[in-house]
Design a protein around this motif. Structure first.
Motif, PDB file in Angstrom:
ATOM      1  N   THR A 148       4.042 -10.793  -7.164  1.00 38.45           N
ATOM      2  CA  THR A 148       4.823  -9.716  -7.771  1.00 38.45           C
ATOM      3  C   THR A 148       6.116  -9.484  -7.014  1.00 38.45           C
ATOM      4  O   THR A 148       7.160  -9.197  -7.621  1.00 38.45           O
ATOM      5  N   LEU A 164      -3.801  -9.445  -2.221  1.00 37.81           N
ATOM      6  CA  LEU A 164      -2.565  -9.598  -1.466  1.00 37.81           C
ATOM      7  C   LEU A 164      -1.708 -10.723  -2.044  1.00 37.81           C
ATOM      8  O   LEU A 164      -0.473 -10.611  -2.105  1.00 37.81           O
ATOM      9  N   HIS A 191       1.950  -0.875  -0.655  1.00 36.74           N
ATOM     10  CA  HIS A 191       0.849  -1.428  -1.444  1.00 36.74           C
ATOM     11  C   HIS A 191      -0.077  -2.309  -0.599  1.00 36.74           C
ATOM     12  O   HIS A 191      -1.298  -2.282  -0.780  1.00 36.74           O
ATOM     13  N   SER A 192       0.495  -3.092   0.301  1.00 33.47           N
ATOM     14  CA  SER A 192      -0.362  -3.952   1.130  1.00 33.47           C
ATOM     15  C   SER A 192      -1.172  -3.145   2.141  1.00 33.47           C
ATOM     16  O   SER A 192      -2.243  -3.593   2.568  1.00 33.47           O
ATOM     17  N   ARG A 210       4.174   4.869  -3.927  1.00 32.50           N
ATOM     18  CA  ARG A 210       3.518   4.744  -5.223  1.00 32.50           C
ATOM     19  C   ARG A 210       4.232   5.547  -6.301  1.00 32.50           C
ATOM     20  O   ARG A 210       4.204   5.174  -7.480  1.00 32.50           O
ATOM     21  N   TYR A 221       8.401  -1.325  -0.471  1.00 32.68           N
ATOM     22  CA  TYR A 221       7.468  -1.371  -1.607  1.00 32.68           C
ATOM     23  C   TYR A 221       6.203  -2.154  -1.229  1.00 32.68           C
ATOM     24  O   TYR A 221       5.069  -1.690  -1.452  1.00 32.68           O
ATOM     25  N   LEU A 222       6.376  -3.344  -0.655  1.00 32.74           N
ATOM     26  CA  LEU A 222       5.216  -4.166  -0.294  1.00 32.74           C
ATOM     27  C   LEU A 222       4.405  -3.520   0.818  1.00 32.74           C
ATOM     28  O   LEU A 222       3.169  -3.623   0.834  1.00 32.74           O
ATOM     29  N   SER A 279       8.868 -10.203   2.302  1.00 34.24           N
ATOM     30  CA  SER A 279       7.411 -10.310   2.409  1.00 34.24           C
ATOM     31  C   SER A 279       6.957 -10.212   3.860  1.00 34.24           C
ATOM     32  O   SER A 279       5.972  -9.526   4.165  1.00 34.24           O
ATOM     33  N   ASN A 336      -1.627 -11.531  -5.120  1.00 39.14           N
ATOM     34  CA  ASN A 336      -1.046 -10.969  -6.335  1.00 39.14           C
ATOM     35  C   ASN A 336       0.192 -10.134  -6.009  1.00 39.14           C
ATOM     36  O   ASN A 336       1.202 -10.178  -6.739  1.00 39.14           O
ATOM     37  N   GLU A 337       0.146  -9.364  -4.927  1.00 38.76           N
ATOM     38  CA  GLU A 337       1.312  -8.558  -4.535  1.00 38.76           C
ATOM     39  C   GLU A 337       2.479  -9.441  -4.100  1.00 38.76           C
ATOM     40  O   GLU A 337       3.645  -9.127  -4.389  1.00 38.76           O
TER      41      GLU A 337
END
Length: 314
Positions: A251, A245, A198-199, A140, A194-195, A107, A247-248
């Protein structure tokens, strides 16, 4: 004998007539007590009238609670005694520790990467914008599971990582890929990538939501870009960024279970190894789900506190 009333001003006469009309026209049950006339509007609450359909939902809730008790709590097949005995098992706690470490590192690295990608995405340089757009597009498109496998088997594509020096037959560094990519490093890098993708879009959306006029006002006042972002733009964007954020990040906590495909042992993998020996599948899966619920609940509480903190004064 006639008595003459003193003449009254027109304004006072109108007020007396209006008060007399209000006294006779307003029913007694609608007149507010004198003590409540000066009461602030914050202490007055409007209670909506209950709907008849609400009773149907209450009945449905009662049915759900009854079914939950019959199917889950009072069901002997769940083997709650086995669940309780394994909740604080040493192997389970070790897997939980690995999950937390992996989540924190991935993270932190992913958020830093997301800030950089978002800055490149909003930059005026077309090369930076294009590179950031390509990165987000790839992240994505490719599933996280496939990305983890690609990173773990990277040595099959690139056996050695080196940087040659131009015009000289030597390398600045030359490292075996297997020394860099292990199960743990592949898991951290894959989840962070991945994070980060998306972030980056979450950061860009939050920053773009702030009106451009505020940036122009800050420039007119002579503020630097750093002071403008820190004191004006970011505090307003954070309120919009926090929910998606968070929520990510939640996840991300659940996506740590995907690293079992490359052999890294975390909470879910530990549980699977245990029930493959004692065949207590349902109780041990329940242990993992309970731990996921506990930690997710803590993360949601932290999200609520942050939202309350940054909504002050709005």
């Amino acid at each position: 004998m006639h008595f003459l009333m003193p003449a009254q001003p027109d304004g006072e006469l109108k007020m007396l007539k209006q008060a007399e009309y209000t006294q006779h026209a307003t029913p007694p049950h609608l007149t507010a007590p004198a003590a409540k006339i000066g009461e602030s509007s914050e202490n007055l609450r409007i209670h909506p009238r209950p709907k008849r359909s609400d009773w149907l939902w209450y009945a449905f809730l009662i049915v759900v609670i009854m079914l939950f008790y019959v199917w889950v709590i009072d069901n002997p097949r769940w083997q709650w005694d086995v669940v309780v005995s394994y909740m604080f098992n040493d192997r389970v706690l070790l897997g939980l520790k690995s999950t937390l470490i992996l989540t924190l590192l991935a993270s932190a690295l992913g958020l830093c990467l997301g800030v950089v990608i978002a800055a490149c995405r909003m930059a005026s340089n077309p090369v930076l914008r294009g590179m950031a757009y390509m990165y987000i597009w790839i992240i994505r498109a490719i599933p996280t599971l496939a990305m983890l496998l690609f990173l773990f088997f990277l040595s099959a594509l690139i056996p050695r990582v080196y940087l040659p020096i131009p015009f000289l037959e030597m390398n600045l560094f030359d490292i075996d890929t297997n020394q860099i990519i292990s199960r743990f490093s592949a898991a951290v890098i894959g989840l962070a990538m991945y994070l980060g993708g998306h972030s980056a879009e979450i950061f860009r959306g939050g920053l773009s939501s702030v009106d451009k006029g505020q940036r122009e006002a800050c420039k007119a006042m002579g503020m630097s870009d750093l002071r403008m972002m820190w004191h004006v733009i970011v505090p307003q964007a954070v309120r919009i960024i926090i929910p998606p954020l968070a929520n990510e990040l939640i996840t991300m906590f659940k996506n740590t279970s995907l690293v079992s495909v490359i052999g890294y042992v975390e909470l879910l993998t530990t549980v699977q190894l245990i029930y493959s020996n004692n065949f207590e599948t349902i109780p041990l899966l329940t242990v993992a789900c309970i731990w996921y619920l506990v930690l997710t609940s803590l993360a949601m509480c932290g999200q609520s506190l942050l939202e309350r903190r940054f909504k002050r004064g709005v």
